[in-house]
Design an enzyme around this catalytic site. Structure first.
Site, PDB file in Angstrom:
ATOM      1  N   GLU A  96       0.808  -1.238   0.000  1.00 40.75           N
ATOM      2  CA  GLU A  96       0.000   0.000   0.000  1.00 40.75           C
ATOM      3  C   GLU A  96       0.837   1.283   0.000  1.00 40.75           C
ATOM      4  O   GLU A  96       0.332   2.353   0.298  1.00 40.75           O
ATOM      5  CB  GLU A  96      -0.997   0.068   1.177  1.00 40.75           C
ATOM      6  CG  GLU A  96      -1.633  -1.222   1.646  1.00 40.75           C
ATOM      7  CD  GLU A  96      -2.450  -1.934   0.594  1.00 40.75           C
ATOM      8  OE1 GLU A  96      -1.994  -3.016   0.186  1.00 40.75           O
ATOM      9  OE2 GLU A  96      -3.496  -1.444   0.182  1.00 40.75           O
TER      10      GLU A  96
ATOM     11  N   ARG B  93       3.043  -8.694   4.076  1.00 37.23           N
ATOM     12  CA  ARG B  93       2.069  -8.194   3.086  1.00 37.23           C
ATOM     13  C   ARG B  93       2.827  -7.477   1.981  1.00 37.23           C
ATOM     14  O   ARG B  93       3.450  -6.430   2.203  1.00 37.23           O
ATOM     15  CB  ARG B  93       1.040  -7.278   3.755  1.00 37.23           C
ATOM     16  CG  ARG B  93      -0.044  -6.901   2.791  1.00 37.23           C
ATOM     17  CD  ARG B  93      -1.380  -6.690   3.449  1.00 37.23           C
ATOM     18  NE  ARG B  93      -2.389  -6.465   2.415  1.00 37.23           N
ATOM     19  CZ  ARG B  93      -3.369  -5.604   2.516  1.00 37.23           C
ATOM     20  NH1 ARG B  93      -3.516  -4.891   3.610  1.00 37.23           N
ATOM     21  NH2 ARG B  93      -4.233  -5.461   1.534  1.00 37.23           N
TER      22      ARG B  93
ATOM     23  N   HIS C 186      -1.541   3.845  -1.629  1.00 37.23           N
ATOM     24  CA  HIS C 186      -2.595   4.786  -1.272  1.00 37.23           C
ATOM     25  C   HIS C 186      -2.600   5.996  -2.208  1.00 37.23           C
ATOM     26  O   HIS C 186      -3.630   6.620  -2.408  1.00 37.23           O
ATOM     27  CB  HIS C 186      -2.434   5.262   0.175  1.00 37.23           C
ATOM     28  CG  HIS C 186      -2.838   4.211   1.173  1.00 37.23           C
ATOM     29  ND1 HIS C 186      -3.937   3.410   1.005  1.00 37.23           N
ATOM     30  CD2 HIS C 186      -2.279   3.827   2.354  1.00 37.23           C
ATOM     31  CE1 HIS C 186      -4.047   2.588   2.029  1.00 37.23           C
ATOM     32  NE2 HIS C 186      -3.056   2.809   2.861  1.00 37.23           N
TER      33      HIS C 186
ATOM     34  N   GLN D 258     -18.182   4.293   3.617  1.00 39.03           N
ATOM     35  CA  GLN D 258     -18.799   5.408   4.350  1.00 39.03           C
ATOM     36  C   GLN D 258     -18.700   5.264   5.866  1.00 39.03           C
ATOM     37  O   GLN D 258     -18.504   6.244   6.567  1.00 39.03           O
ATOM     38  CB  GLN D 258     -20.271   5.549   3.949  1.00 39.03           C
ATOM     39  CG  GLN D 258     -20.461   6.304   2.660  1.00 39.03           C
ATOM     40  CD  GLN D 258     -21.904   6.264   2.206  1.00 39.03           C
ATOM     41  OE1 GLN D 258     -22.265   5.534   1.296  1.00 39.03           O
ATOM     42  NE2 GLN D 258     -22.749   7.022   2.840  1.00 39.03           N
TER      43      GLN D 258
HETATM   44  P1  NAP Z   1     -27.121  16.503  -0.906  1.00 35.37           P
HETATM   45  O1  NAP Z   1     -25.820  15.854  -0.784  1.00 35.37           O
HETATM   46  O2  NAP Z   1     -27.625  17.342   0.176  1.00 35.37           O
HETATM   47  O3  NAP Z   1     -27.091  17.330  -2.272  1.00 35.37           O
HETATM   48  C1  NAP Z   1     -28.164  18.073  -2.744  1.00 35.37           C
HETATM   49  C2  NAP Z   1     -27.646  19.005  -3.802  1.00 35.37           C
HETATM   50  O4  NAP Z   1     -28.715  19.777  -4.275  1.00 35.37           O
HETATM   51  C3  NAP Z   1     -26.627  19.937  -3.244  1.00 35.37           C
HETATM   52  O5  NAP Z   1     -25.470  19.781  -4.056  1.00 35.37           O
HETATM   53  C4  NAP Z   1     -27.240  21.327  -3.336  1.00 35.37           C
HETATM   54  O6  NAP Z   1     -26.210  22.077  -3.922  1.00 35.37           O
HETATM   55  C5  NAP Z   1     -28.432  21.154  -4.253  1.00 35.37           C
HETATM   56  N1  NAP Z   1     -29.637  21.810  -3.748  1.00 35.37           N
HETATM   57  C6  NAP Z   1     -30.192  21.686  -2.521  1.00 35.37           C
HETATM   58  N2  NAP Z   1     -31.313  22.415  -2.436  1.00 35.37           N
HETATM   59  C7  NAP Z   1     -31.487  23.011  -3.637  1.00 35.37           C
HETATM   60  C8  NAP Z   1     -32.454  23.877  -4.156  1.00 35.37           C
HETATM   61  N3  NAP Z   1     -33.501  24.285  -3.429  1.00 35.37           N
HETATM   62  N4  NAP Z   1     -32.316  24.292  -5.421  1.00 35.37           N
HETATM   63  C9  NAP Z   1     -31.275  23.891  -6.170  1.00 35.37           C
HETATM   64  N5  NAP Z   1     -30.323  23.076  -5.721  1.00 35.37           N
HETATM   65  C10 NAP Z   1     -30.419  22.631  -4.466  1.00 35.37           C
HETATM   66  O7  NAP Z   1     -28.240  15.427  -1.148  1.00 35.37           O
HETATM   67  P2  NAP Z   1     -28.300  14.204  -2.141  1.00 35.37           P
HETATM   68  O8  NAP Z   1     -27.307  14.288  -3.251  1.00 35.37           O
HETATM   69  O9  NAP Z   1     -29.720  14.104  -2.479  1.00 35.37           O
HETATM   70  O10 NAP Z   1     -27.888  13.014  -1.216  1.00 35.37           O
HETATM   71  C11 NAP Z   1     -28.708  12.653  -0.094  1.00 35.37           C
HETATM   72  C12 NAP Z   1     -27.858  11.958   0.961  1.00 35.37           C
HETATM   73  O11 NAP Z   1     -27.432  10.728   0.488  1.00 35.37           O
HETATM   74  C13 NAP Z   1     -26.646  12.775   1.338  1.00 35.37           C
HETATM   75  O12 NAP Z   1     -26.485  12.747   2.729  1.00 35.37           O
HETATM   76  C14 NAP Z   1     -25.521  12.044   0.722  1.00 35.37           C
HETATM   77  O13 NAP Z   1     -24.376  12.117   1.530  1.00 35.37           O
HETATM   78  C15 NAP Z   1     -26.051  10.616   0.659  1.00 35.37           C
HETATM   79  N6  NAP Z   1     -25.436   9.945  -0.508  1.00 35.37           N
HETATM   80  C16 NAP Z   1     -24.210   9.412  -0.372  1.00 35.37           C
HETATM   81  C17 NAP Z   1     -23.603   8.842  -1.460  1.00 35.37           C
HETATM   82  C18 NAP Z   1     -22.224   8.246  -1.342  1.00 35.37           C
HETATM   83  O14 NAP Z   1     -21.722   7.697  -2.299  1.00 35.37           O
HETATM   84  N7  NAP Z   1     -21.560   8.323  -0.227  1.00 35.37           N
HETATM   85  C19 NAP Z   1     -24.229   8.804  -2.692  1.00 35.37           C
HETATM   86  C20 NAP Z   1     -25.503   9.356  -2.783  1.00 35.37           C
HETATM   87  C21 NAP Z   1     -26.087   9.948  -1.699  1.00 35.37           C
HETATM   88  P3  NAP Z   1     -26.260  23.640  -4.068  1.00 35.37           P
HETATM   89  O15 NAP Z   1     -27.061  24.121  -2.881  1.00 35.37           O
HETATM   90  O16 NAP Z   1     -24.834  24.097  -4.068  1.00 35.37           O
HETATM   91  O17 NAP Z   1     -26.876  23.859  -5.370  1.00 35.37           O
HETATM   92 FE1  SF4 Z   2     -17.000  -0.200   5.313  1.00 36.87          FE
HETATM   93 FE2  SF4 Z   2     -19.258  -1.332   6.151  1.00 36.87          FE
HETATM   94 FE3  SF4 Z   2     -19.245   0.067   3.875  1.00 36.87          FE
HETATM   95 FE4  SF4 Z   2     -18.066  -2.314   4.051  1.00 36.87          FE
HETATM   96  S1  SF4 Z   2     -20.248  -1.885   4.231  1.00 36.87           S
HETATM   97  S2  SF4 Z   2     -17.202  -0.493   3.134  1.00 36.87           S
HETATM   98  S3  SF4 Z   2     -17.245  -2.255   6.115  1.00 36.87           S
HETATM   99  S4  SF4 Z   2     -18.853   0.849   5.916  1.00 36.87           S
END
Ligand code: NAP
Ligand code: SF4
Length: 670
Positions: A167, A217, A255, A342
């Site tokens: 890594e 490793r 990494h 996550q």
């Molecule tokens: P989000 O992360 O809160 O993004 C919403 C987006 O919409 C923001 O970029 C915001 O950007 C825009 N927005 C918000 N209100 C708005 C409005 N009234 N008008 C125009 N633009 C607006 O929410 P999400 O993408 O729906 O995701 C939901 C949750 O799921 C989040 O907590 C996210 O972390 C999680 N999630 C995680 C992953 C992952 O891979 N880890 C993937 C998908 C979702 P601006 O305000 O800058 O325009």
């Molecule tokens: Fe990490 Fe759990 Fe997501 Fe697997 S499912 S990558 S252990 S948070």
């Protein structure tokens, strides 16, 4: 023995000791191993995995000295006081019939502190600190420190040690020309570059004797320029074997490599053939690792002779009882790691304790406890998304009589949309797991059932987990036929055109771009082409020129905030999302004001200039609002014990991790 998995469940005889099966829990930093932390929590964490049947556990990295720290005051083993802490861990694991190695990790130039050292004084792009080039005396002292660290680990009761050489950490830095630019006996030809790891193995063997496991490793594909070729890797492995290593564990990618190696978008078992090619050249057992998360893949790799053992790190966070479930003939009950990072790595790299999105008890074994209830209650859970299923199954597991109401014809809620995103196919496994848990724990599931507050009054406790719905922003023309929300697209209810504007660049906006552009269920060969990976490993670090992907749509991603975009929320995976969007030529516009939508497209203002995006489709990925319809004017009709969890409680920054955790926490208290 379960006949479906004979190779995985077969013991391995190492001569002086035996492993009870072929599953190894790979090393993973949790934060619990850092100095001054509570080793009782670490002991409980590993004891639960040992109780779950895993053949061998490897701890998170422990430094042999201060220079080797990954973080200031990171876990270190260089004095007798450390032995006492670690004994709590080894005793807890041995009590459960497990075996455990302590990983010795010298971070080299990846250390996040001012004492960093390396083969040469070159800084990594992902590090803040420039390392000092080690002197001859410092190298000799480091060899002694590794030996002393291993001896102390032996005194602490470990069954062996793993020397971390992959890594991109210190030993990898010495072994590769990328960092090692020395001209003395520790640099230059391979024979010199591998001198440090070999001397460390010899010193360690000398200090611990013959009846102690030494795992090494080794990086099989460095995936960086200046990395080693396949032939060099084989030569190093043979030399390590001759120097006294018991097991050869494997790693893929430094990494600092800009190729994802463990993200969910990496195809399952993508690197198995690389391990196979090495194993053919060695006599000692070889461990396969990286993106192996199911017993079926593990069995197939072992059966094909590509490895002797399978390492899973994150899958054992997700389900400590993984191998016991396999042995009991219930692989469908495994809570599969979906490789999201996550709950684990994203937390670690934010300085928080690692846990798991699908298993909130991981790392919190002594704090989130599911005790059998002494007074079973009639519990209603409304909504079978992640929060609801988590609450229902934990409550039922504890002995409550649970009814789970869901208005839709299937369980899963928002998560079923994530499953539709190419590279997130793994998310299906969590839905499958909860379905199996609903059955196993006897939850009474009522699908297509719109429950009323009056019906809920007959229960002793109610958990409202009705989730979220897409937020519709107040942009003029937002009801134009070319506008769709993300749920309509991901559920296949509406089909976007060729030219698309994605409004909102949060996690779902980024996922949406991938949905619009990527092929689903990417095969290993096409993934290697996209990222420029040569599994034959003939050249430097296993790199080849990537092949440009076919661009299926013209996509523009927009957000109102200024600044860098396209990474989504994942701290450890964001860079890969961004790179992927760049590969697919997604145009990214930050700092925009939305002016309106009409037949021409999306009108916006940016840097004071008005412009129009001529597009066929505008997809709203603009966050969510809570759904609490069941409470509308009826909350007082509910029994006294009612709780709101997940997106129904707070829609902002809802993610599945919080949803599952909140559901489990409420259920643990009912
Ligand atoms: P989000 O992360 O809160 O993004 C919403 C987006 O919409 C923001 O970029 C915001 O950007 C825009 N927005 C918000 N209100 C708005 C409005 N009234 N008008 C125009 N633009 C607006 O929410 P999400 O993408 O729906 O995701 C939901 C949750 O799921 C989040 O907590 C996210 O972390 C999680 N999630 C995680 C992953 C992952 O891979 N880890 C993937 C998908 C979702 P601006 O305000 O800058 O325009
Ligand atoms: Fe990490 Fe759990 Fe997501 Fe697997 S499912 S990558 S252990 S948070």
């Amino acid at each position: 023995m379960n006949e479906q998995f004979p190779h995985l469940l077969q013991p391995l005889d190492l001569g002086f000791t035996q492993l009870r099966n072929r599953l190894v829990m790979g090393s993973m930093h949790t934060g619990l191993e850092d100095r001054f932390y509570n080793y009782g929590k670490l002991a409980a964490y590993f004891a639960e995995r040992a109780r779950g049947g895993v053949g061998l556990i490897i701890t998170g990295g422990i430094s042999p000295n201060r220079q080797g720290w990954l973080l200031p005051l990171g876990g270190t083993m260089n004095r007798y006081g450390d032995v006492i802490n670690h004994r709590r861990v080894t005793q807890a694991v041995h009590k459960e019939g497990g075996k455990i190695l302590m990983q010795i990790l010298h971070a080299g130039r990846y250390g996040f502190h001012p004492f960093v050292v390396s083969a040469s004084a070159t800084k990594s792009a992902i590090s803040k600190f420039k390392p000092k080039e080690m002197t001859e005396n410092e190298i000799l002292a480091t060899i002694k420190d590794f030996g002393q660290c291993a001896r102390l680990a032996q005194l602490a009761g470990y069954d062996g040690v793993e020397i971390m050489g992959s890594e991109g950490y210190l030993l990898n830095q010495f072994i590769c020309r990328r960092v090692n630019q020395r001209t003395d006996r520790w640099g230059g030809a391979l024979e010199n570059r591998m001198r440090l790891p070999l001397e460390i193995v010899k010193e360690t063997r000398g200090r611990v004797g013959a009846r102690f496991i030494i795992s090494y490793r080794l990086s099989l594909l460095d995936l960086v320029e200046g990395g080693n070729s396949r032939q060099e890797v084989i030569d190093i492995a043979r030399a390590l074997e001759a120097a006294g290593v018991t097991l050869l564990n494997t790693g893929i990618g430094w990494h600092e490599a800009r190729i994802p190696t463990i993200a969910t978008s990496v195809p399952r078992a993508a690197f198995r053939q690389v391990t196979g090619a090495l194993r053919a050249n060695l006599r000692i057992p070889v461990v396969a690792s990286n993106r192996i998360n199911t017993p079926e893949d593990a069995e197939a790799i072992l059966a094909s002779g590509e490895a002797d053992l399978i390492s899973m790190a994150r899958p054992l966070l997700a389900d400590p009882a993984f191998i016991n479930k396999v042995a009991a003939g219930h692989p469908e009950q495994i809570n599969t790691c979906i490789a999201c990072n996550q709950g684990c790595l994203d937390q670690t790299f934010s300085g928080r304790r690692a846990t798991c999105l699908v298993n909130p008890r991981a790392g919190f074994e002594t704090e989130l406890v599911y005790l059998k209830t002494g007074s079973p209650k009639k519990v209603a859970v409304v909504g079978a998304g992640m929060a609801g299923m988590s609450a229902a199954t934990v409550a039922a597991e504890r002995g409550h009589q649970v009814t789970l109401f869901e208005a839709a014809p299937a369980v899963g809620g928002q998560f079923t949309m994530a499953m539709a995103v190419p590279g997130k196919e793994e998310f299906r496994e969590t839905v499958r797991y909860f379905q199996a848990e609903i059955q196993r724990t006897g939850v009474d599931l009522r699908l297509e059932h719109q429950v009323t507050a009056a019906q809920l009054r007959t229960f002793d406790a109610v958990v409202v987990a009705t989730g979220v719905r897409p937020r519709i922003p107040s942009i003029p023309g937002v009801d134009h036929p070319k506008v769709m929300n993300y749920a309509e697209v991901l559920r296949g209810e509406k089909i976007p055109g060729q030219r698309v504007a994605v409004v909102g660049a949060g996690g779902i906006g980024v996922d949406m771009c991938e949905f619009l552009l990527h092929e689903p269920q990417q095969a290993i060969a096409s993934w290697c082409q996209q990222w420029g990976v040569d599994l034959q490993g003939g050249g430097e670090g296993g790199l080849v020129a990537p092949v440009e992907p076919t661009i299926r749509r013209q996509v523009t991603l927009l957000q109102r905030k200024a600044g860098r975009m396209g990474a989504g929320p994942g701290k450890t995976t964001g860079w890969a999302h961004r790179l992927s969007l760049l590969q697919y030529k997604v145009r990214m516009l930050a700092g925009v004001d939305y002016l309106g939508i009409d037949d021409v497209g999306l009108h916006y203002r940016m840097d004071g200039e008005e412009a129009v995006l001529e597009v066929d489709t505008i997809i709203l990925c603009t966050g969510q609002d809570s759904v609490r319809d069941v409470l509308q004017g009826q909350a007082e009709a509910l029994p006294k014990n009612w709780y709101l969890v997940g997106g129904a409680r707070v829609a902002g920054e809802l993610d599945a991790r919080r949803a599952i955790k909140e559901g489990a926490e409420i259920a643990a208290r009912l």
